[in-house]
Design a protein around this motif. Structure first.
Motif, PDB file in Angstrom:
ATOM      1  N   GLU A   1       0.865  -1.185   0.000  1.00 58.73           N
ATOM      2  CA  GLU A   1       0.000   0.000   0.000  1.00 58.73           C
ATOM      3  C   GLU A   1       0.892   1.222   0.000  1.00 58.73           C
ATOM      4  O   GLU A   1       2.051   1.155   0.405  1.00 58.73           O
ATOM      5  CB  GLU A   1      -0.883   0.029   1.253  1.00 58.73           C
ATOM      6  CG  GLU A   1      -1.979  -1.014   1.211  1.00 58.73           C
ATOM      7  CD  GLU A   1      -3.271  -0.545   1.857  1.00 58.73           C
ATOM      8  OE1 GLU A   1      -3.361   0.637   2.260  1.00 58.73           O
ATOM      9  OE2 GLU A   1      -4.185  -1.368   1.957  1.00 58.73           O
TER      10      GLU A   1
ATOM     11  N   PHE B   1     -14.248   2.268  -1.526  1.00 63.77           N
ATOM     12  CA  PHE B   1     -13.476   1.821  -0.364  1.00 63.77           C
ATOM     13  C   PHE B   1     -13.856   2.717   0.799  1.00 63.77           C
ATOM     14  O   PHE B   1     -14.127   3.901   0.599  1.00 63.77           O
ATOM     15  CB  PHE B   1     -11.958   1.929  -0.627  1.00 63.77           C
ATOM     16  CG  PHE B   1     -11.469   1.007  -1.709  1.00 63.77           C
ATOM     17  CD1 PHE B   1     -11.491  -0.373  -1.542  1.00 63.77           C
ATOM     18  CD2 PHE B   1     -10.985   1.524  -2.913  1.00 63.77           C
ATOM     19  CE1 PHE B   1     -11.042  -1.216  -2.556  1.00 63.77           C
ATOM     20  CE2 PHE B   1     -10.531   0.682  -3.924  1.00 63.77           C
ATOM     21  CZ  PHE B   1     -10.562  -0.689  -3.743  1.00 63.77           C
TER      22      PHE B   1
ATOM     23  N   GLY C   1      -6.327  -1.137  -5.970  1.00 62.62           N
ATOM     24  CA  GLY C   1      -7.381  -0.182  -5.653  1.00 62.62           C
ATOM     25  C   GLY C   1      -6.738   1.144  -5.265  1.00 62.62           C
ATOM     26  O   GLY C   1      -5.581   1.186  -4.862  1.00 62.62           O
TER      27      GLY C   1
ATOM     28  N   GLY D   1      -3.564   0.462  -2.983  1.00 62.11           N
ATOM     29  CA  GLY D   1      -3.118  -0.801  -2.406  1.00 62.11           C
ATOM     30  C   GLY D   1      -3.420  -1.957  -3.329  1.00 62.11           C
ATOM     31  O   GLY D   1      -4.357  -1.911  -4.120  1.00 62.11           O
TER      32      GLY D   1
ATOM     33  N   PHE E   1     -12.061   3.990   3.070  1.00 62.28           N
ATOM     34  CA  PHE E   1     -11.047   4.966   3.495  1.00 62.28           C
ATOM     35  C   PHE E   1     -10.687   5.981   2.428  1.00 62.28           C
ATOM     36  O   PHE E   1      -9.859   6.856   2.643  1.00 62.28           O
ATOM     37  CB  PHE E   1      -9.783   4.247   3.976  1.00 62.28           C
ATOM     38  CG  PHE E   1      -9.611   2.862   3.375  1.00 62.28           C
ATOM     39  CD1 PHE E   1      -9.907   1.746   4.142  1.00 62.28           C
ATOM     40  CD2 PHE E   1      -9.180   2.689   2.068  1.00 62.28           C
ATOM     41  CE1 PHE E   1      -9.762   0.469   3.605  1.00 62.28           C
ATOM     42  CE2 PHE E   1      -9.037   1.414   1.531  1.00 62.28           C
ATOM     43  CZ  PHE E   1      -9.322   0.287   2.298  1.00 62.28           C
TER      44      PHE E   1
ATOM     45  N   ALA F   1      -4.237   7.422  -1.889  1.00 62.80           N
ATOM     46  CA  ALA F   1      -3.693   6.170  -1.369  1.00 62.80           C
ATOM     47  C   ALA F   1      -4.056   5.056  -2.340  1.00 62.80           C
ATOM     48  O   ALA F   1      -4.968   5.197  -3.161  1.00 62.80           O
ATOM     49  CB  ALA F   1      -4.247   5.869   0.021  1.00 62.80           C
TER      50      ALA F   1
END
Ligand code: 2NL
Length: 379
Positions: free
Chosen positions: A252, A290, A324, A349, A292, A347
């Motif tokens: 990630e 997602f 993702g 991952g 987050f 972000a």
């Protein structure tokens, strides 16, 4: 080995010459004394017959000991008529010298033979060709991990690794997955029961389900700008089959600074995907969800086996999903104490097994863990 055998033979030859003179002299002196001749003959034959140092020692006693046959010749001198004594005395002395020299020579021969035998028993034949040690290499997963992290390091990211046993807080809560979020289900997560469940919530530690908790730890401790990549093991309650494993590897990453946009996210992951899968790959971002990130997307690369036409590798779709991603949810910034009005970031991952399986067309995740060198040595 051949040297000590040769030396042993040399010693015998030298000894034989010395003994020969004594034998000749004895032969002459005992020409008409058959009993003394016999003593000499038996003495020589028994030294000759001894095949070990122990046997030779016994022969020595029988010849030269207190009651030995040679000793008795000399001891018997007194009982002889005085006229006989000088001649027999001379013979007795020659006999003793012959016995002593033959025993000495034989001792050397047998000692050399014993040294040869013990060398041969523990022998290392230095003339044999060496056995080359089998040199291993790093596991495919280690190589893929390094390949992926190196690409991000070349883009200015740094690597952060952390604990595989995590607090529920870092694994779920700070990632915007509150207590009743479905991802926290006992069916998906390996919780660890504490020794003393009275002190603490018994279900607040677990095997991390992704490597994101490490990123929360970095954000909590440090301030933007931050560019971090976090590889490592992750765990989920999955049955092992061709595409699932309860222990797997993830990478990630995140970037947080002022003014980071979704354009930065797309440019970064396109650069990454093309470096890993080839500069001619097309990359697309498919809207997704997602907890987050918001907005979120899944990243696909055009199938490098069929170049997008559709084949067995991409199951006819023309695209391969590699990871993702999304813009970090302002709620996550709230948990780590960043002002979401000032900072933004993205972000991403992905599973490292999945990435390796796509890159090398591997159809079963179990081959990563079975340690069959016939598989591993291909990479
Ligand atoms: C997936 C999803 C993703 C992230 C991972 C992340 C980490 C922090 C904050 C926000 Cl600290 N997000 N990680 C974001 C989007 C997707 O991966 O299922 N990968 C296989």
């Amino acid at each position: 080995m051949s040297c000590s055998r040769r030396c042993a033979r040399d010693v015998t030859d030298v000894g034989a010459e010395m003994s020969e003179d004594l034998v000749k002299a004895l032969d002459e002196l005992t020409a008409d004394r058959p009993r003394l001749r016999d003593v000499a003959a038996v003495a020589r034959a028994s030294v000759e017959a001894a095949s070990t140092l122990e046997e030779l020692e016994e022969v020595k006693v029988k010849l030269l000991g207190k009651k030995g046959s040679v000793t008795l010749v000399l001891k018997g001198l007194g009982a002889l008529p005085p006229g006989e004594r000088p001649a027999v005395g001379k013979i007795g002395n020659l006999l003793r010298r012959l016995a002593e020299s033959e025993i000495e020579e034989k001792t050397r021969v047998l000692e050399a033979a014993r040294a040869d035998a013990s060398l041969a028993a523990g022998a290392v034949d230095v003339t044999l060709p060496g056995r080359a040690p089998a040199v291993g290499h790093r596991h495919l997963l280690s190589r893929i991990t390094e390949e992926v992290t190196e690409i991000f390091v070349s883009l200015g990211y740094r690597i952060a690794e952390g604990p595989e046993v995590e607090y529920d807080y870092y694994n779920f809560e700070a990632l915007n997955q509150p207590p009743h979020h479905p991802a926290r289900s006992l069916n998906d997560t390996l919780y660890i029961r504490r020794k003393d469940p009275i002190d603490e919530d018994p279900e607040d530690i677990l095997l991390r389900t992704h490597t994101s908790p490490m990123q929360i730890r970095v954000m909590e401790k440090e301030s933007p700008p931050l560019y971090v990549i976090s590889p490592g093991k992750a765990y989920r309650r999955d049955e092992l089959d061709a595409t699932h494993s309860p222990e797997f590897h993830q990478v990630e990453g995140f970037a947080v600074s002022e003014g980071i946009t979704m354009g930065d996210l797309k440019g970064t992951l396109e650069a990454f995907a093309r470096k890993l899968f080839g500069s001619d790959r097309a990359v697309r971002f498919r809207p997704h969800f997602f907890p987050f990130t918001e907005p979120s997307a899944e990243v696909d690369v055009s199938c490098f086996a069929c170049d997008g036409a559709g084949c067995g590798l991409c199951k006819g779709v023309g695209w391969l999903e590699i990871m993702g991603c999304g813009m970090i949810d302002p709620n996550v910034f709230g948990y780590v104490g960043y002002d979401p009005e000032r900072y933004s970031g993205f972000a991403f991952g992905g599973g490292l097994e999945r990435i390796a399986m796509m890159k090398y067309n591997i159809d079963d995740i179990r081959v990563f863990y079975e340690n069959d060198v016939r598989f591993l040595r291909q990479f």
